[in-house]
Motif scaffolding. Structure first.
Motif, PDB file in Angstrom:
ATOM      1  N   ARG A 113      -7.037  11.263  20.537  1.00 49.28           N
ATOM      2  CA  ARG A 113      -7.179  12.038  21.765  1.00 49.28           C
ATOM      3  C   ARG A 113      -6.471  11.296  22.894  1.00 49.28           C
ATOM      4  N   SER A 114      -5.783  12.030  23.749  1.00 49.01           N
ATOM      5  CA  SER A 114      -5.152  11.384  24.893  1.00 49.01           C
ATOM      6  C   SER A 114      -5.178  12.322  26.086  1.00 49.01           C
ATOM      7  N   TRP A 115      -5.058  11.704  27.256  1.00 51.61           N
ATOM      8  CA  TRP A 115      -5.027  12.448  28.507  1.00 51.61           C
ATOM      9  C   TRP A 115      -4.173  11.669  29.476  1.00 51.61           C
ATOM     10  N   SER A 116      -3.207  12.329  30.118  1.00 52.37           N
ATOM     11  CA  SER A 116      -2.257  11.608  30.961  1.00 52.37           C
ATOM     12  C   SER A 116      -1.909  12.441  32.192  1.00 52.37           C
ATOM     13  N   PRO A 117      -2.577  12.205  33.328  1.00 49.60           N
ATOM     14  CA  PRO A 117      -2.179  12.863  34.580  1.00 49.60           C
ATOM     15  C   PRO A 117      -1.113  12.051  35.307  1.00 49.60           C
ATOM     16  N   ALA A 118      -0.197  12.731  35.953  1.00 49.71           N
ATOM     17  CA  ALA A 118       0.873  12.054  36.684  1.00 49.71           C
ATOM     18  C   ALA A 118       1.064  12.748  38.024  1.00 49.71           C
ATOM     19  N   TYR A 148      -3.407  15.695  24.501  1.00 48.75           N
ATOM     20  CA  TYR A 148      -3.006  15.695  23.094  1.00 48.75           C
ATOM     21  C   TYR A 148      -4.241  15.477  22.226  1.00 48.75           C
ATOM     22  N   GLU A 149      -4.324  16.240  21.154  1.00 47.71           N
ATOM     23  CA  GLU A 149      -5.406  16.058  20.185  1.00 47.71           C
ATOM     24  C   GLU A 149      -4.829  16.171  18.782  1.00 47.71           C
ATOM     25  N   GLN A 150      -5.298  15.297  17.885  1.00 46.68           N
ATOM     26  CA  GLN A 150      -4.858  15.363  16.499  1.00 46.68           C
ATOM     27  C   GLN A 150      -6.010  14.997  15.581  1.00 46.68           C
ATOM     28  N   ASP A 151      -6.157  15.769  14.527  1.00 53.60           N
ATOM     29  CA  ASP A 151      -7.115  15.472  13.467  1.00 53.60           C
ATOM     30  C   ASP A 151      -6.357  15.449  12.148  1.00 53.60           C
ATOM     31  N   SER A 152      -6.589  14.416  11.351  1.00 50.45           N
ATOM     32  CA  SER A 152      -5.846  14.300  10.097  1.00 50.45           C
ATOM     33  C   SER A 152      -6.659  13.528   9.069  1.00 50.45           C
ATOM     34  N   ILE A 153      -6.154  13.566   7.858  1.00 55.92           N
ATOM     35  CA  ILE A 153      -6.742  12.833   6.732  1.00 55.92           C
ATOM     36  C   ILE A 153      -5.672  11.923   6.154  1.00 55.92           C
ATOM     37  N   GLU A 154      -5.988  10.625   5.983  1.00 56.68           N
ATOM     38  CA  GLU A 154      -5.044   9.668   5.428  1.00 56.68           C
ATOM     39  C   GLU A 154      -5.595   9.094   4.124  1.00 56.68           C
ATOM     40  N   THR A 155      -4.725   9.018   3.124  1.00 53.56           N
ATOM     41  CA  THR A 155      -5.080   8.438   1.834  1.00 53.56           C
ATOM     42  C   THR A 155      -4.271   7.173   1.625  1.00 53.56           C
ATOM     43  N   ARG A 156      -4.935   6.070   1.262  1.00 51.66           N
ATOM     44  CA  ARG A 156      -4.260   4.789   1.048  1.00 51.66           C
ATOM     45  C   ARG A 156      -4.622   4.262  -0.334  1.00 51.66           C
ATOM     46  N   ILE A 157      -3.593   3.812  -1.070  1.00 52.55           N
ATOM     47  CA  ILE A 157      -3.781   3.278  -2.417  1.00 52.55           C
ATOM     48  C   ILE A 157      -3.296   1.837  -2.429  1.00 52.55           C
ATOM     49  N   GLU A 171       0.822  -1.196   0.000  1.00 51.35           N
ATOM     50  CA  GLU A 171       0.000   0.000   0.000  1.00 51.35           C
ATOM     51  C   GLU A 171       0.861   1.253   0.000  1.00 51.35           C
ATOM     52  N   GLN A 172       0.396   2.254  -0.713  1.00 50.61           N
ATOM     53  CA  GLN A 172       0.977   3.588  -0.627  1.00 50.61           C
ATOM     54  C   GLN A 172       0.093   4.427   0.289  1.00 50.61           C
ATOM     55  N   GLU A 173       0.728   5.189   1.156  1.00 56.94           N
ATOM     56  CA  GLU A 173      -0.022   5.945   2.153  1.00 56.94           C
ATOM     57  C   GLU A 173       0.472   7.378   2.193  1.00 56.94           C
ATOM     58  N   SER A 174      -0.426   8.286   2.511  1.00 53.35           N
ATOM     59  CA  SER A 174      -0.062   9.683   2.737  1.00 53.35           C
ATOM     60  C   SER A 174      -1.044  10.273   3.731  1.00 53.35           C
ATOM     61  N   GLY A 175      -0.584  11.262   4.473  1.00 51.38           N
ATOM     62  CA  GLY A 175      -1.452  11.871   5.469  1.00 51.38           C
ATOM     63  C   GLY A 175      -1.034  13.291   5.771  1.00 51.38           C
ATOM     64  N   ILE A 176      -1.992  14.069   6.223  1.00 46.01           N
ATOM     65  CA  ILE A 176      -1.725  15.433   6.659  1.00 46.01           C
ATOM     66  C   ILE A 176      -2.601  15.705   7.875  1.00 46.01           C
ATOM     67  N   GLY A 177      -2.045  16.352   8.881  1.00 44.74           N
ATOM     68  CA  GLY A 177      -2.809  16.540  10.106  1.00 44.74           C
ATOM     69  C   GLY A 177      -2.373  17.758  10.876  1.00 44.74           C
ATOM     70  N   THR A 178      -3.230  18.162  11.798  1.00 41.58           N
ATOM     71  CA  THR A 178      -2.936  19.237  12.737  1.00 41.58           C
ATOM     72  C   THR A 178      -3.235  18.731  14.140  1.00 41.58           C
ATOM     73  N   GLY A 179      -2.580  19.342  15.122  1.00 35.50           N
ATOM     74  CA  GLY A 179      -2.791  18.881  16.486  1.00 35.50           C
ATOM     75  C   GLY A 179      -2.475  19.947  17.507  1.00 35.50           C
ATOM     76  N   GLN A 180      -2.750  19.607  18.755  1.00 32.34           N
ATOM     77  CA  GLN A 180      -2.525  20.513  19.865  1.00 32.34           C
ATOM     78  C   GLN A 180      -1.974  19.730  21.045  1.00 32.34           C
ATOM     79  N   LEU A 181      -0.900  20.251  21.650  1.00 34.91           N
ATOM     80  CA  LEU A 181      -0.302  19.662  22.838  1.00 34.91           C
ATOM     81  C   LEU A 181      -0.489  20.639  24.005  1.00 34.91           C
ATOM     82  N   THR A 182      -0.994  20.135  25.116  1.00 36.49           N
ATOM     83  CA  THR A 182      -1.202  20.966  26.294  1.00 36.49           C
ATOM     84  C   THR A 182      -0.612  20.259  27.502  1.00 36.49           C
ATOM     85  N   ALA A 183       0.187  20.976  28.278  1.00 33.59           N
ATOM     86  CA  ALA A 183       0.805  20.401  29.471  1.00 33.59           C
ATOM     87  C   ALA A 183       0.753  21.406  30.604  1.00 33.59           C
ATOM     88  N   THR A 184       0.360  20.942  31.786  1.00 34.63           N
ATOM     89  CA  THR A 184       0.340  21.763  32.989  1.00 34.63           C
ATOM     90  C   THR A 184       1.102  21.037  34.087  1.00 34.63           C
TER      91      THR A 184
END
Length: 691
Positions: A284-289, A262-271, A218-231
């Motif tokens: 989506r992820s959430w990690s308290p420590a 962490y949040e990410q939204d993207s589009i992936e194309t597979r041939i 398979e050939q694959e391609s993707g493009i995405g945007t995301g946000q990282l937040t840490a306190t």
């Protein structure tokens, strides 16, 4: 698929940075684990460093000591920012710290281990000095390739109250506030701090790749945007009770909490063949420590005579995380819980004799209990739940001795460290279990030679050994999405290494030049090997390589032009050769060229004004497997001392550049290329008030 790789590994790396105290065994291991889209997340923007002139340097036979109290105030900065100022020390993405030869650095606080995320968030104004050891002596655990030891300030004994309040904010939505205090109440003295920091960073990524063979290619391609937040919130309190002129008792407690989202939204194309599919992807992820760290110590010291310390420390490190992802109709969910409880007892004795002779002796005992529980839904199949529990205990006993003396123009420090390690592990049901034990006798030798007018020559040799972390021994497969998983290896053997270092130091007419050459030979190198398994899933497994070799050279130049301008330049280049982590057979070799550089110019036109111009460069290039292109950063800082002990600092970062990373990676039946970027141009304003 590639976007999910990036999402999954970002959660794994961010979580492990908070929860683990053991570091990768070698630069090859450290880089291999994070050198391709399967194992390396998009680069996070580092906290904007409030730079200052490099601190005062003191060269000793086995280390270099920097007195950071000589630096101008750095409002709202943390220990990682002060470390970034040190010549020959380079801070990269995700606060990864390296030195010449590509050595991965272990960070200690007052000589004691502390989870890395908490140690690096100690306020910079609470640090008295920083000890840098690119080839650590016998007193430190041999698992450390290189050591940075943060020595915190002692509480004042005078009956008065002192402290500072500092805060900062920038245009990419990062904020920090720090409060510190010290109070003397004879025979007691107290000091402590509170630091709260928030980071909110955006990124985008683009990727292309090929996976599978034959009809499944398979050939694959993707493009995405995301946000990282840490306190992060870091609180510490220390109390010292003076028992006599030579004896004292100390009590300290630290609490650290961190939350990573962490949040990410993207589009992936597979041939596949003649078919083309487009999938919306989200992650989506959430990690308290949380971390508790408590210490009780007794100190007996008579200046220029002897020093005796006994320390008992306890830490409890708990991390929970959850992760969800969806690609088209495929859905995946993961939950994890990690807990590390550590008890450590240490003694050290140092006796000073005439003619500069020093005898050092010490013992240590460490018991670490590790528990890891996880469950995932959707990896094995739709709506199928997979859950496992892994428990492990590691006991380390060690003793060391070293003796420092002089013979003419030569100085010597031979040392010997003996270590005994035992590791037990089991699954929750008691069906799987194992025990590993090993003993090591590890010599070291440090030599200095005064060359008169042409400087000083320093040579050192040491042996060390590094076991895999307890998490890497887990035999269970952990999924971080429908296309990416990791698997530990309970058969991992410790990595044994020999290190040689040669340094020349010279200072003339106010200009100092330090040049270091480095060689490290490691057997049973520890790393991750990636391969493609069923359903086009990439599996990263902990493996031992046959051998790795690292050679490096670096230099630091520091001087003045007139009375108002100071300059500082550092660079290092290293070559690392190791077995192909994807083959793990010892037949194939990978050559890595790593280069780092940084420069700063400090101009102080008046006693109240200061300008600092700084820039850094980092590049990693592999001849097989992956290429990471160079990354440039720069900053301009202005500091103004205002009335009533107030300081203002304005910093502009990354003028004309963006933090950009491009990676190519290859393995059996797959290849990929990705690029990620973070908006990193920013204006930062910081204020501090000392009282």
């Amino acid at each position: 698929m590639i976007s999910l790789f990036l999402a999954g590994t970002l959660i794994a790396q961010a979580t492990s940075d908070v929860t683990t105290t053991q570091q990768p065994a070698s630069p090859a291991a450290a880089e291999t684990k994070t050198s391709n889209p399967v194992t390396k997340p998009p680069q996070q923007v580092e906290t904007i460093v409030v730079t200052a002139r490099p601190p005062t340097r003191e060269s000793r036979i086995d280390r270099v000591v920097y007195d950071v109290r000589t630096m101008p105030d750095a409002p709202a900065t943390a220990a990682v920012d002060a470390i970034g100022l040190l010549p020959g020390v380079f801070v990269g993405a995700n606060n990864r710290i390296t030195m010449v030869g590509g050595a991965f650095v272990t960070v200690l606080v007052d000589g004691k281990s502390m989870p890395r995320a908490a140690a690096l968030q100690i306020p910079a104004n609470q640090i008295a000095r920083i000890e840098v050891m690119s080839n650590p002596p016998a007193e430190f655990a041999s698992s450390a390739q290189a050591v940075i030891n943060i020595i915190t300030k002692k509480a004042q004994e005078d009956d008065k109250l002192g402290g500072s309040l500092a805060g900062s904010i920038d245009t990419i939505d990062n904020q920090a506030i720090t409060f510190s205090f010290n109070r003397g109440m004879k025979p007691w003295s107290f000091n402590g701090f509170l630091r709260v920091a928030n980071e909110d960073e955006a990124f985008w990524s683009r990727s292309e790749g090929v996976s599978g063979t034959g009809a499944n290619r398979e050939q694959e391609s993707g493009i995405g945007t995301g946000q990282l937040t840490a306190t992060n919130v870091n609180v510490s309190l220390r109390a010292v009770r003076k028992l006599s002129n030579t004896n004292s008792l100390s009590l300290s407690s630290s609490y650290f909490t961190g939350e990573f989202a962490y949040e990410q939204d993207s589009i992936e194309t597979r041939i596949l063949a003649d078919s083309r599919s487009v999938f919306p992807i989200f992650g989506r992820s959430w990690s308290p420590a949380s971390l508790q760290y408590h210490s009780v110590g007794f100190n007996s010291e008579k200046e220029d005579k002897y020093k005796f310390d006994v320390d008992l420390t306890f830490s409890n490190n708990l991390n929970k995380s959850s992760y969800q992802s969806q690609r088209g109709a495929q859905w995946f969910s993961n939950r994890e819980r990690k807990q590390e409880r550590t008890l450590e007892f240490e003694t050290s004795f140092e006796k000073t004799f005439s003619a500069g002779r020093v005898l050092s002796l010490g013992t240590s005992y460490k018991n670490e209990d590790f528990e890891f529980a996880f469950s995932d839904i959707g990896y094995v199949g739709p709506s199928i739940i997979q859950a496992n529990l892994f428990k492990a205990r590691q006991r380390d006993q060690a003793a060391y001795a070293s003796f420092q003396f002089k013979l003419g123009k030569f100085g010597f420090q031979p040392g010997l460290r003996v270590e005994d390690t035992e590791i037990d592990w089991t699954d929750g049901a008691g069906l799987l279990s194992g025990t590993t034990s090993y003993q090591r006798v590890l010599p070291s030798l440090f030599i200095t030679r005064n060359l008169g007018g042409v400087g000083t020559l320093k040579a050192s040799y040491s042996q060390g050994t590094t076991p895999g972390s307890l998490a890497e021994l887990s035999p269970f497969r952990r999924a971080f999405g429908v296309d990416y998983a990791t698997e530990g290896n309970p058969k991992l053997e410790p990595a044994d290494r020999q290190t040689f270092e040669l340094t020349h130091e010279v200072e003339k007419h106010g200009v100092s030049l330090v040049t270091t050459a480095f060689y490290r030979d490691t057997k049973n190198e520890l790393t991750f090997g990636s391969r493609l398994i069923e359903n086009n899933v990439v599996l990263a497994t902990s493996v031992n390589l046959s051998r790795s070799e690292a050679t490096g050279v670096g230099s630091t130049l520091k001087g003045k032009l007139g009375k108002k301008l100071t300059y500082n330049f550092s660079w290092e280049v290293s070559e690392i050769s190791f077995s192909d982590p994807r083959a793990a057979t010892g037949q194939s070799r990978v050559e890595e060229i790593q280069s780092n550089g940084k420069a700063s110019i400090d101009y102080k036109p008046t006693p109240k004004d200061q300008f600092v111009f700084s820039t850094t460069f980092k590049s990693d290039e592999y001849s097989l497997g992956s290429i990471e292109e160079g990354v440039w950063t720069n900053s301009i800082q202005y500091t103004r001392r205002l009335p009533k002990k107030v300081s203002l600092v304005v910093t502009v970062t990354n003028i004309g550049v963006e933090t950009d990373r491009r990676i190519r990676s290859f393995g059996p039946d797959f290849s990929s290329e990705s690029r990620s970027s973070n908006p990193s141009r920013a204006l930062k304003v910081a204020l501090s008030k000392t009282f």
